[in-house]
Design a protein around this motif. Structure first.
Motif, PDB file in Angstrom:
ATOM      1  N   MET A   1       0.831  -1.260  -0.061  1.00  0.00           N
ATOM      2  CA  MET A   1      -0.018   0.043  -0.069  1.00  0.00           C
ATOM      3  C   MET A   1       0.912   1.333   0.140  1.00  0.00           C
ATOM      4  N   ALA A   2       1.875   1.292   0.741  1.00  0.00           N
ATOM      5  CA  ALA A   2       2.910   2.585   0.965  1.00  0.00           C
ATOM      6  C   ALA A   2       3.598   2.715  -0.445  1.00  0.00           C
ATOM      7  N   LYS A   3       3.929   1.553  -1.269  1.00  0.00           N
ATOM      8  CA  LYS A   3       4.617   1.485  -2.457  1.00  0.00           C
ATOM      9  C   LYS A   3       3.650   2.026  -3.451  1.00  0.00           C
ATOM     10  N   SER A   4       2.400   1.495  -3.400  1.00  0.00           N
ATOM     11  CA  SER A   4       1.241   1.874  -4.401  1.00  0.00           C
ATOM     12  C   SER A   4       0.756   3.588  -4.172  1.00  0.00           C
ATOM     13  N   ALA A   5       0.929   3.867  -2.920  1.00  0.00           N
ATOM     14  CA  ALA A   5       0.763   5.191  -2.517  1.00  0.00           C
ATOM     15  C   ALA A   5       1.950   6.262  -2.975  1.00  0.00           C
ATOM     16  N   LEU A   6       3.020   5.805  -3.046  1.00  0.00           N
ATOM     17  CA  LEU A   6       4.151   6.169  -3.347  1.00  0.00           C
ATOM     18  C   LEU A   6       4.395   6.775  -4.822  1.00  0.00           C
ATOM     19  N   ALA A   7       3.938   5.529  -5.619  1.00  0.00           N
ATOM     20  CA  ALA A   7       3.829   5.263  -7.041  1.00  0.00           C
ATOM     21  C   ALA A   7       2.847   6.351  -7.520  1.00  0.00           C
ATOM     22  N   SER A   8       1.536   6.325  -6.756  1.00  0.00           N
ATOM     23  CA  SER A   8       0.542   7.166  -7.190  1.00  0.00           C
ATOM     24  C   SER A   8       0.685   8.726  -7.052  1.00  0.00           C
ATOM     25  N   PHE A   9       1.591   8.883  -5.848  1.00  0.00           N
ATOM     26  CA  PHE A   9       2.197  10.168  -5.708  1.00  0.00           C
ATOM     27  C   PHE A   9       3.209  10.509  -6.824  1.00  0.00           C
ATOM     28  N   ARG A  10       3.909   9.830  -7.184  1.00  0.00           N
ATOM     29  CA  ARG A  10       5.053  10.070  -8.226  1.00  0.00           C
ATOM     30  C   ARG A  10       4.278  10.469  -9.330  1.00  0.00           C
ATOM     31  N   ALA A  11       3.323   9.534  -9.593  1.00  0.00           N
ATOM     32  CA  ALA A  11       2.606   9.541 -10.855  1.00  0.00           C
ATOM     33  C   ALA A  11       1.850  11.032 -11.121  1.00  0.00           C
ATOM     34  N   LYS A  12       1.039  11.422 -10.090  1.00  0.00           N
ATOM     35  CA  LYS A  12       0.551  12.558 -10.041  1.00  0.00           C
ATOM     36  C   LYS A  12       1.514  13.749  -9.988  1.00  0.00           C
ATOM     37  N   GLU A  13       2.623  13.585  -9.196  1.00  0.00           N
ATOM     38  CA  GLU A  13       3.535  14.757  -9.279  1.00  0.00           C
ATOM     39  C   GLU A  13       4.175  14.769 -10.630  1.00  0.00           C
ATOM     40  N   GLU A  14       4.400  13.737 -11.396  1.00  0.00           N
ATOM     41  CA  GLU A  14       4.671  13.574 -12.966  1.00  0.00           C
ATOM     42  C   GLU A  14       3.864  14.366 -13.907  1.00  0.00           C
ATOM     43  N   GLU A  15       2.680  13.983 -13.558  1.00  0.00           N
ATOM     44  CA  GLU A  15       1.481  14.625 -14.151  1.00  0.00           C
ATOM     45  C   GLU A  15       1.359  16.194 -14.015  1.00  0.00           C
ATOM     46  N   ILE A  16       1.610  16.460 -12.767  1.00  0.00           N
ATOM     47  CA  ILE A  16       1.521  17.923 -12.521  1.00  0.00           C
ATOM     48  C   ILE A  16       2.827  18.524 -13.338  1.00  0.00           C
ATOM     49  N   GLU A  17       3.924  17.956 -13.027  1.00  0.00           N
ATOM     50  CA  GLU A  17       5.032  18.710 -13.661  1.00  0.00           C
ATOM     51  C   GLU A  17       4.812  18.484 -15.218  1.00  0.00           C
ATOM     52  N   ARG A  18       4.227  17.523 -15.834  1.00  0.00           N
ATOM     53  CA  ARG A  18       4.050  17.682 -17.427  1.00  0.00           C
ATOM     54  C   ARG A  18       2.950  18.821 -17.781  1.00  0.00           C
ATOM     55  N   LYS A  19       1.916  18.988 -16.873  1.00  0.00           N
ATOM     56  CA  LYS A  19       1.036  19.813 -17.119  1.00  0.00           C
ATOM     57  C   LYS A  19       1.652  21.386 -16.841  1.00  0.00           C
ATOM     58  N   LYS A  20       2.548  21.481 -15.931  1.00  0.00           N
ATOM     59  CA  LYS A  20       3.206  22.644 -15.559  1.00  0.00           C
ATOM     60  C   LYS A  20       4.301  23.053 -16.978  1.00  0.00           C
ATOM     61  N   MET A  21       4.821  21.979 -17.450  1.00  0.00           N
ATOM     62  CA  MET A  21       5.681  22.191 -18.502  1.00  0.00           C
ATOM     63  C   MET A  21       4.618  22.474 -19.881  1.00  0.00           C
ATOM     64  N   GLU A  22       3.704  22.033 -19.983  1.00  0.00           N
ATOM     65  CA  GLU A  22       2.706  22.405 -21.067  1.00  0.00           C
ATOM     66  C   GLU A  22       2.154  23.909 -20.984  1.00  0.00           C
ATOM     67  N   VAL A  23       1.862  24.263 -19.887  1.00  0.00           N
ATOM     68  CA  VAL A  23       1.340  25.281 -19.586  1.00  0.00           C
ATOM     69  C   VAL A  23       2.407  26.415 -19.567  1.00  0.00           C
ATOM     70  N   ARG A  24       3.721  26.002 -19.376  1.00  0.00           N
ATOM     71  CA  ARG A  24       5.034  27.171 -19.363  1.00  0.00           C
ATOM     72  C   ARG A  24       5.209  27.186 -21.007  1.00  0.00           C
ATOM     73  N   ASP A  25       5.204  26.100 -21.663  1.00  0.00           N
ATOM     74  CA  ASP A  25       5.156  26.299 -23.160  1.00  0.00           C
ATOM     75  C   ASP A  25       4.161  27.149 -23.823  1.00  0.00           C
ATOM     76  N   LYS A  26       3.084  26.865 -23.363  1.00  0.00           N
ATOM     77  CA  LYS A  26       1.968  27.686 -24.106  1.00  0.00           C
ATOM     78  C   LYS A  26       2.164  29.221 -23.566  1.00  0.00           C
ATOM     79  N   VAL A  27       2.405  29.528 -22.432  1.00  0.00           N
ATOM     80  CA  VAL A  27       2.655  30.773 -21.838  1.00  0.00           C
ATOM     81  C   VAL A  27       3.913  31.548 -22.791  1.00  0.00           C
ATOM     82  N   GLN A  28       5.027  30.475 -22.982  1.00  0.00           N
ATOM     83  CA  GLN A  28       5.906  31.123 -23.705  1.00  0.00           C
ATOM     84  C   GLN A  28       5.775  31.495 -25.136  1.00  0.00           C
ATOM     85  N   ALA A  29       5.034  30.316 -25.799  1.00  0.00           N
ATOM     86  CA  ALA A  29       4.475  30.662 -27.107  1.00  0.00           C
ATOM     87  C   ALA A  29       3.705  31.765 -27.178  1.00  0.00           C
ATOM     88  N   TYR A  30       2.727  32.082 -26.190  1.00  0.00           N
ATOM     89  CA  TYR A  30       1.919  33.162 -26.061  1.00  0.00           C
ATOM     90  C   TYR A  30       2.774  34.537 -25.747  1.00  0.00           C
TER      91      TYR A  30
END
Length: 172
Positions: free
Chosen positions: A39-68
Motif C-alpha cells: 500500500m505504501a509503495k502504491s501510494a508512493l507510486a500514485s504520488f509520483r505519477a501525480k507529481e509527474e502529471e503535475i510537472e508535465r502539465k506545468k511544462m505544457e502551461v509554461r510552453d503555452k505561456v512562452q509561445a503566447y
C-alpha cells in the motif's frame, strides 16, 4: 484541485499512518506487513505519477505561456515597426506644413504693405477722378460760354457787316 504540496503531504500522512499501524500491531503477520508495504509503495507510486502529471502539465502551461509571450513580443515588434513607419510618414508632412505656413506668413507680410499701398492709390485715383470730373464740368461750362460768346460775336459781326453793306450801298 489540490496543490502538489498538499497531495504530497496527504500521501506522507497516509504512509505515516500505515507505518504507525504496523508499529501498533506489534507482532503482526508478515502478510499484513507485505500489504502495508505494498500500500505504501502504491501510494508512493500514485504520488509520483501525480507529481509527474503535475510537472508535465506545468511544462505544457509554461510552453503555452512562452509561445503566447513570443506571439505578443512579435506583435509588439510589428506595432513598433508600424509606429516608426507612421512617424516617418507624418514627420515630413509636418515639416512641409510648417514650411508652407512660413511661406504663407511671409507672403501675408509682403501683401500687407501692398494692400495698404493699393488702398492709398485707390483713394488718390478717386480724388484724381473727382478732380478730373470737376475740371471736365468746368471745361464744358467754359466751352458753352465760349460758344455763346462766339455766337454773340458772330451776330455782332454780322450786324456790323450788314450795316457796312448798307452803308456801302447807300454810298453807291
Amino acid at each position: 484541485m489540490a496543490t502538489p504540496k498538499q497531495i504530497w503531504e496527504q500521501q506522507q500522512s497516509q504512509m505515516q499512518r500505515v507505518k504507525n499501524s504496523g508499529i501498533n500491531s506489534g507482532n503482526g503477520s508478515p502478510i499484513k506487513d507485505d500489504k502495508e508495504e505494498e500500500m505504501a509503495k502504491s501510494a508512493l507510486a500514485s504520488f509520483r505519477a501525480k507529481e509527474e502529471e503535475i510537472e508535465r502539465k506545468k511544462m505544457e502551461v509554461r510552453d503555452k505561456v512562452q509561445a503566447y509571450m513570443g506571439r505578443v513580443e512579435e506583435a509588439t515588434r510589428r506595432l513598433a515597426d508600424i509606429r516608426e513607419e507612421l512617424d516617418s510618414l507624418i514627420d515630413p508632412m509636418r515639416k512641409e506644413v510648417a514650411n508652407v505656413r512660413k511661406k504663407i506668413d511671409t507672403v501675408n507680410r509682403e501683401l500687407k504693405p501692398l494692400g495698404q499701398s493699393c488702398q492709398k492709390k485707390e483713394r488718390e485715383y478717386k480724388e484724381a477722378l473727382e478732380a478730373f470730373n470737376d475740371k471736365n464740368k468746368e471745361k464744358a461750362q467754359l466751352v458753352s460760354k465760349l460758344m455763346e460768346l462766339v455766337s454773340e460775336s458772330e451776330k455782332l459781326r454780322m450786324t456790323k457787316l450788314d450795316e457796312l453793306s448798307k452803308n456801302i450801298e447807300t454810298l453807291r
